[in-house]
Design a protein around this motif. Structure first.
Motif, PDB file in Angstrom:
ATOM      1  N   TRP A 121       0.846  -1.199   0.000  1.00 31.63           N
ATOM      2  CA  TRP A 121       0.000   0.000   0.000  1.00 31.63           C
ATOM      3  C   TRP A 121       0.877   1.243   0.000  1.00 31.63           C
ATOM      4  O   TRP A 121       1.955   1.262   0.575  1.00 31.63           O
ATOM      5  N   TYR A 150      -7.620   7.801  14.020  1.00 35.55           N
ATOM      6  CA  TYR A 150      -6.495   8.130  13.153  1.00 35.55           C
ATOM      7  C   TYR A 150      -6.722   9.509  12.558  1.00 35.55           C
ATOM      8  O   TYR A 150      -7.823  10.038  12.565  1.00 35.55           O
ATOM      9  N   LYS A 209      -8.544  -1.814   5.723  1.00 31.24           N
ATOM     10  CA  LYS A 209      -9.416  -0.761   6.236  1.00 31.24           C
ATOM     11  C   LYS A 209      -8.765  -0.172   7.481  1.00 31.24           C
ATOM     12  O   LYS A 209      -8.008  -0.842   8.182  1.00 31.24           O
ATOM     13  N   LEU A 210      -9.038   1.075   7.736  1.00 29.64           N
ATOM     14  CA  LEU A 210      -8.489   1.764   8.894  1.00 29.64           C
ATOM     15  C   LEU A 210      -9.430   1.571  10.074  1.00 29.64           C
ATOM     16  O   LEU A 210     -10.651   1.696   9.937  1.00 29.64           O
ATOM     17  N   THR A 236      -4.549  10.744   0.899  1.00 29.78           N
ATOM     18  CA  THR A 236      -5.741  10.229   1.565  1.00 29.78           C
ATOM     19  C   THR A 236      -6.512   9.332   0.607  1.00 29.78           C
ATOM     20  O   THR A 236      -6.344   9.405  -0.604  1.00 29.78           O
ATOM     21  N   PHE A 245       0.698   5.062   1.221  1.00 33.21           N
ATOM     22  CA  PHE A 245      -0.061   5.971   2.069  1.00 33.21           C
ATOM     23  C   PHE A 245       0.454   7.395   1.920  1.00 33.21           C
ATOM     24  O   PHE A 245       0.667   8.102   2.894  1.00 33.21           O
ATOM     25  N   ASP A 249     -12.192   4.700   3.554  1.00 30.76           N
ATOM     26  CA  ASP A 249     -11.337   4.192   4.625  1.00 30.76           C
ATOM     27  C   ASP A 249     -11.601   2.729   4.963  1.00 30.76           C
ATOM     28  O   ASP A 249     -10.838   2.109   5.684  1.00 30.76           O
ATOM     29  N   THR A 250     -12.687   2.153   4.460  1.00 30.32           N
ATOM     30  CA  THR A 250     -13.020   0.769   4.764  1.00 30.32           C
ATOM     31  C   THR A 250     -12.659  -0.183   3.628  1.00 30.32           C
ATOM     32  O   THR A 250     -12.847  -1.389   3.756  1.00 30.32           O
ATOM     33  N   TRP A 277      -5.135  11.713   9.079  1.00 30.17           N
ATOM     34  CA  TRP A 277      -4.224  11.842   7.947  1.00 30.17           C
ATOM     35  C   TRP A 277      -3.421  13.114   8.138  1.00 30.17           C
ATOM     36  O   TRP A 277      -3.964  14.170   8.406  1.00 30.17           O
TER      37      TRP A 277
END
Length: 85
Positions: A52, A79, A74-75, A57, A54, A61-62, A81
């Protein structure tokens, strides 16, 4: 990643710009090139299991697809960003 300790309480702040899992061990030289972004991971590498990026953004998020197209993440939890240099 970085970890901080304040007044006996452990605070974990993890900052990842790139996350990759490989089938094979990488040499010190390869790791340095990956860290310095001299080698760009595309998702087409034979020994890349998943990866991934990062550095931006995400829309959902899922459901964060990896570079290979085989996995998603998924986060969870709290959190935020933040821009990384």
């Amino acid at each position: 990643p970085e970890s901080f300790r304040e007044s006996g309480t452990r605070w974990k702040i993890l900052l990842y710009k790139h996350f990759h899992l490989w089938k094979s061990a990488k040499s010190q030289g390869e790791i340095k090139k990956l860290m310095n972004e001299e080698i760009r991971v595309t998702g087409q590498e034979d020994d890349l299991v998943c990866g991934w990026e990062f550095d931006a953004t995400v829309e959902d998020d899922t459901n964060i697809p990896d570079l290979t197209g085989k996995y998603s993440a998924k986060l969870l939890g709290e959190y935020k960003w933040i821009p990384l240099e």
